[in-house]
Design a protein around this motif. Structure first.
Motif, PDB file in Angstrom:
ATOM      1  N   LEU A 165       0.838  -1.195   0.000  1.00  0.00           N
ATOM      2  CA  LEU A 165       0.000   0.000   0.000  1.00  0.00           C
ATOM      3  C   LEU A 165       0.871   1.243   0.000  1.00  0.00           C
ATOM      4  N   LYS A 166       0.381   2.296  -0.642  1.00  0.00           N
ATOM      5  CA  LYS A 166       1.046   3.586  -0.592  1.00  0.00           C
ATOM      6  C   LYS A 166       0.519   4.348   0.617  1.00  0.00           C
ATOM      7  N   THR A 167       1.293   5.301   1.089  1.00  0.00           N
ATOM      8  CA  THR A 167       0.884   6.041   2.278  1.00  0.00           C
ATOM      9  C   THR A 167      -0.459   6.732   2.109  1.00  0.00           C
ATOM     10  N   GLU A 168      -0.737   7.234   0.894  1.00  0.00           N
ATOM     11  CA  GLU A 168      -2.025   7.925   0.660  1.00  0.00           C
ATOM     12  C   GLU A 168      -3.217   6.956   0.688  1.00  0.00           C
TER      13      GLU A 168
ATOM     14  N   THR B  23      -7.605   4.216  18.202  1.00  0.00           N
ATOM     15  CA  THR B  23      -7.053   5.263  17.350  1.00  0.00           C
ATOM     16  C   THR B  23      -6.205   4.629  16.252  1.00  0.00           C
ATOM     17  N   ILE B  24      -6.528   4.951  15.003  1.00  0.00           N
ATOM     18  CA  ILE B  24      -5.798   4.425  13.857  1.00  0.00           C
ATOM     19  C   ILE B  24      -4.898   5.534  13.296  1.00  0.00           C
ATOM     20  N   THR B  25      -3.598   5.280  13.229  1.00  0.00           N
ATOM     21  CA  THR B  25      -2.627   6.236  12.703  1.00  0.00           C
ATOM     22  C   THR B  25      -1.770   5.543  11.635  1.00  0.00           C
ATOM     23  N   LYS B  26      -0.879   6.285  11.051  1.00  0.00           N
ATOM     24  CA  LYS B  26       0.015   5.688  10.054  1.00  0.00           C
ATOM     25  C   LYS B  26       1.407   6.276  10.187  1.00  0.00           C
ATOM     26  N   LYS B  27       2.386   5.528   9.682  1.00  0.00           N
ATOM     27  CA  LYS B  27       3.747   6.010   9.540  1.00  0.00           C
ATOM     28  C   LYS B  27       4.226   5.497   8.196  1.00  0.00           C
ATOM     29  N   GLU B  28       4.410   6.434   7.273  1.00  0.00           N
ATOM     30  CA  GLU B  28       4.719   6.096   5.883  1.00  0.00           C
ATOM     31  C   GLU B  28       3.605   5.196   5.325  1.00  0.00           C
TER      32      GLU B  28
ATOM     33  N   ALA C 194      -1.527  -5.527   6.319  1.00  0.00           N
ATOM     34  CA  ALA C 194      -2.613  -5.573   5.335  1.00  0.00           C
ATOM     35  C   ALA C 194      -2.636  -6.941   4.664  1.00  0.00           C
ATOM     36  N   SER C 195      -3.760  -7.650   4.793  1.00  0.00           N
ATOM     37  CA  SER C 195      -3.865  -8.983   4.186  1.00  0.00           C
ATOM     38  C   SER C 195      -4.618  -8.932   2.858  1.00  0.00           C
ATOM     39  N   LYS C 196      -5.571  -8.008   2.758  1.00  0.00           N
ATOM     40  CA  LYS C 196      -6.260  -7.751   1.492  1.00  0.00           C
ATOM     41  C   LYS C 196      -6.939  -6.391   1.587  1.00  0.00           C
TER      42      LYS C 196
END
Length: 440
Positions: free
Chosen positions: A358-361, A380-385, A402-404
């Protein structure tokens, strides 16, 4: 021919030794980092085929006395005790003194729904009994010596959360009752039952039914992190209360010895072990069951008075891992994964399961705070890259794989997140139950 065989064996041993040294260096670096960065203090042990191949102590067992932890330091192991208790119950079943279908009413009829709750329900956390350790002020109440009568009164004071076998919900109450039932059947105190059935047969010299912490007996004090330092935890649980739910004190190595013997058939039969390790909603009997990188892992974590611990057994590798911490700023399940990743770093048979890229966007639509009526915590769902992370209120943050499309997993705890972006919602599957959470 003999000369060729000798050369081959010498080369094989040399390669094995080199792998072990590299393996040890990586593990040493991991735990040195824990100590230097004030992430944790404690002891870790790894057994392969029943023999200890790695041991490391880091930090202090007593800060005031500047006493370093060592391989013989004893720690409160909390809920790892439940694996011991489940083993004892299955021994009683094998001896014909108890049945998995026996009712709690046969022993303690005053317990709510006791005429419907079976021993099997207790073992699998499917009784519906309220978890008394969640009661407000319980940690203060349990710091005093509590007898069976007081503990039973505390249990009967609460209504059931659900009907037996309706679902799985972790409850210390189940294993407190199991230890009382074992006492009734064996006509001994639970401490004596542990000694007779597990500690003595396995020659565990540093495993005991815990009492007040004694520094002179190399028992660790526990600490919490605040104001840039480790602070002592002064309120101490009297372990006569938790009983079979969390009363054992042991070392990392002796926890491993217990697990290795359990899975090699020294304590219960193969048939009983099969039952014990057959999961319902991710839970076995006194064990959690998970898969990671293609490895089936059985184990249990523990937490009491600031102590954190974990025990795990990997049948495919005949490997047992245990760590005991008296100070921790880290997740026990996350630490286990770090140890596994480090230990098997160069093992070609242990590989990551292919996941989607997956891409960060792509992750932006999942970000936010989610809550729901059936789940007690906000997530709380966050992201890093290009990596997604989840964190429940007051809990450590963890990485999601991420599995699908729209589906992410946290394998160590068997948690599955299925997002529905158009509805701003996520379904969290945990221990067999689905919780619908909506973005706030």
């Amino acid at each position: 021919m003999k000369k060729c065989t000798l050369i081959f064996l010498t080369l094989l041993c040399s390669l094995f030794s080199e792998a072990q040294i590299a393996n040890k260096e990586n593990l040493d670096q991991l735990f040195d980092t824990f100590e230097k960065e004030n992430k944790a203090m404690g002891t870790v042990s790894i057994l392969k085929n029943g023999l200890e191949t790695y041991q490391k102590s880091f930090g202090l067992s007593n800060i005031k006395l500047d006493k370093k932890a060592n391989e013989y330091t004893k720690y409160r192991i909390g809920s790892i005790t439940k694996t011991f208790t489940a083993t004892i119950i299955l021994q009683l079943v094998e001896e014909g003194k108890l049945s998995l279908l026996s009712l709690v009413s046969d022993y303690f009829p005053q317990i709510p729904n006791s005429n419907k709750i079976t021993i099997k329900n207790l073992l699998y956390h499917r009784s519906g009994l309220y978890n008394i350790t969640k009661e407000k002020g319980f940690h203060v109440w349990i710091s005093k010596s509590r007898n069976r009568k007081e503990m039973l009164a505390k249990i009967t004071n609460h209504k059931v959360d659900f009907q037996p076998n309706e679902k799985t919900a972790y409850s210390n109450t189940n294993y407190i009752l199991l230890s009382f039932i074992a006492e009734k059947i064996d006509k001994r105190k639970f401490s004596k039952i542990l000694q007779r059935r597990i500690i003595k047969p396995l020659n565990l010299k540093r495993t005991i039914f815990g009492k007040k912490i004694k520094i002179k007996k190399n028992e660790a004090f526990s600490y919490y992190w605040e104001n840039t330092k480790w602070n002592p935890i002064t309120l101490e649980t009297n372990l006569k209360g938790p009983m079979g739910a969390g009363a054992i004190v042991s070392t990392a190595k002796e926890i491993n010895v217990f697990y290795s013997n359990l899975f090699s058939g020294k304590l219960i039969s193969e048939n009983s072990l099969q039952k014990m390790t057959t999961p319902i909603n991710g839970m076995g009997m006194g064990l959690s069951v998970m898969k990671y990188k293609g490895l089936l892992i059985y184990g249990h974590d523990g937490g009491i008075d600031g102590f954190r611990s974990m025990a795990a057994f990997i049948p495919k590798k005949k490997l047992s891992i245990a760590f005991t911490l008296n100070a921790s700023n880290i997740s026990t399940s996350g630490t286990l994964i770090e140890i596994i990743d480090t230990y098997f770093k160069n093992d070609p048979t242990v590989k990551d399961i292919p996941l989607i890229d997956l891409k960060t966007e792509d992750l932006d639509k999942y970000l936010g705070i989610y809550s729901g009526s059936s789940f007690p915590l906000k997530v709380t769902i966050t992201k890093k890259e290009n990596v997604l992370y989840a964190q429940a209120t007051g809990q450590p943050i963890f990485k999601l794989n991420a599995s699908k499309k729209n589906v992410f997993n946290y394998d160590p705890l068997g948690i599955k997140f299925t997002f529905t972006p158009k509805n701003n919602s996520v379904t969290v599957k945990f221990q067999g139950n689905n919780h619908l959470l909506t973005k706030e």
